[in-house]
Design an enzyme around this catalytic site. Sequence first.
Site, short mmCIF file in Angstrom:
data_model
loop_
_atom_site.label_atom_id
_atom_site.label_comp_id
_atom_site.label_asym_id
_atom_site.label_seq_id
_atom_site.Cartn_x
_atom_site.Cartn_y
_atom_site.Cartn_z
NE ARG A 57 62.69 34.46 18.36
CZ ARG A 57 61.43 34.11 18.07
NH1 ARG A 57 60.47 34.27 18.96
NH2 ARG A 57 61.12 33.62 16.89
CE LYS A 212 65.24 39.32 17.52
NZ LYS A 212 65.37 40.38 16.48
CG HIS A 231 64.25 42.18 11.96
ND1 HIS A 231 64.09 40.85 11.63
CD2 HIS A 231 65.37 42.24 12.72
CE1 HIS A 231 65.07 40.15 12.16
NE2 HIS A 231 65.85 40.97 12.83
CB SER A 249 68.83 33.88 9.70
OG SER A 249 70.02 33.17 9.98
CE LYS A 253 69.26 41.67 9.19
NZ LYS A 253 69.79 42.16 10.49
CB THR A 254 75.46 40.50 9.92
OG1 THR A 254 74.24 40.34 10.64
CG2 THR A 254 76.54 40.98 10.88
CG ASP A 268 68.36 42.70 14.91
OD1 ASP A 268 68.28 42.08 13.83
OD2 ASP A 268 67.78 42.34 15.94
NE ARG A 339 71.64 34.59 18.01
CZ ARG A 339 71.00 35.26 17.05
NH1 ARG A 339 71.30 36.53 16.82
NH2 ARG A 339 70.11 34.66 16.30
#
Length: 551
Positions: A57, A212, A231, A249, A253-254, A268, A339
């Site tokens: 981004r 996003k 989020h 990050s 979490k994942t 997400d 990604r």
Amino acid sequence: MIPADPDSVDSLLQQHPALRLNPPRRELIRDAVSRREALVAACGCLATWTPPESTGRSPLDTVIVRRPESEAQIDWDSPNNLPVPPETFAMVLEDALRLLAHKPAIYVTDRVLGADARYALPVRTVTDRALHALFSDNMFRPVPTEIAASRFAARPFTLIVLPYDKLDPDRYAGRLRKLPKTGKTSTMVIAIDFDSRLGIVFGSAYCGSVKKLMFTVMNYLLPAEGILPLHCSATEGREGDTALLLGLSGTGKTTLSADPRRTLLGDDEHAWSDDGVANLENGCYAKLINLDPRKEPDIYRACFHPAPCEEHGAIVENAMFYPDGTFDLNDERLTPNSRGSFPLSFIANTKDPPVGGHPRTIVFLTADANGVLPPVARLTRQQAMLWFLMGYTSKLAGTETGIVEPKSTFSRFFGQPFMPRNPDVYAHLLGEKLARHQTRVYLVNTGWTGGPFGVGRRIDIALTREIVESTLAGRLEKVEYDEDRLFHLQVPRTCPGVADPALLNPRRTWSNPAAYEARAHKLAAEFCASFAKSYSGKGIDPAVARECPGA
């Protein structure tokens, strides 16, 4: 000047000779390959690469149109809410429509954001790239048959995506930012006009700019409807109990969401309404760098399972690719931000539709490299609102003369760049829903213990899994707690799955108590400074402000 409204886009589409309106997924995949927008990997997925300025981004090129109708709702003091006047946005729209008119083909996909049809937002993506149309097919949801009942049915959003075109820097001199290295005006913009319900991605080929931008739109629209956007990842237990995991990050979490004992709603973006929790998306956009198929087999299979190209459609973006059609996910020479985009249906243990009840448990994840936060703590409602506002974790700075210092990072609501409204709105909605549904909230530290990074050790992920499972199962409701007065945390004396209770109290894991106290007070002071800078005069409840560490 072309008026900034969706009608101007529709007018162009009606006249274009090569309009491809909602083409089948297989056609999008075929076109992305035939137009050389992507290569077919050995497994059948699509491999693509972006220019160097588009490997992530671009926050400094992401802007919001400032209009009288909405300006009071937006926190313009937030560093991520960069305003542009309507006139600049109208210029960008004019350039976008002029370019689209001469494209050999225009792809249009009509999808929605929101698995709950009662507030699904119709979004029309207009682009000259088959790959980005496929990305919108991966990430946004099919239009439900009951869309007419959505509160947003009459307020659709239009998104124009021109990933490989560039703005004329002379035309936008003084209107968009100057690039520090060259002194020239940026040729890229990611612009949102909430009032005209238009978004434009111009010059950014990074697929995440599309995702996003639309998440930011939902984060603006939903609170006005009494719905809290989050989020977070969401899972459901065998008894139908919903849990949410929030974390930046590097907090795990994942990894922690991939639990074979629970069904995944999404990884997400979710919304919490009066009817429960719903995923906003149709897919996942997973980070691939150093992805280990043994630790995260679901994501690996989703991206790299063997299938004919036209049946696959996973997009692997900016990963190292070899002539034999294979990837090296440990090679970050292109970017550490490789990604993978794929539909949620590619993961076996998912719920369809991805909706659940009101969350029984919420877990805030932090990776504290200072080593002063406990592995788990229970939060009161006001404490939860405070930690939600702060969104704390720590990142590791570079090494100088052999010394590595962790850097405290505060990202409001665990997603600051995408939360445009005034902060009291999101905090109030959370507090209101926690009270109404008696949701329990825990802070789980996946970072260091026994000392800071470089001295202590990282908390074992297997131990963290046991702790998270104890929070979700309600086992920590039955133990005794001590109060950490500096950080305003309730620290359990024991925890099922933790054999040594001393690990639960970070003071007891340090060999030098004085060093612990100094480090803890340093972090608490950083909390105070960040809170004062971000939230002074922002209408935060004083009872919440008093829960700030060090206060």
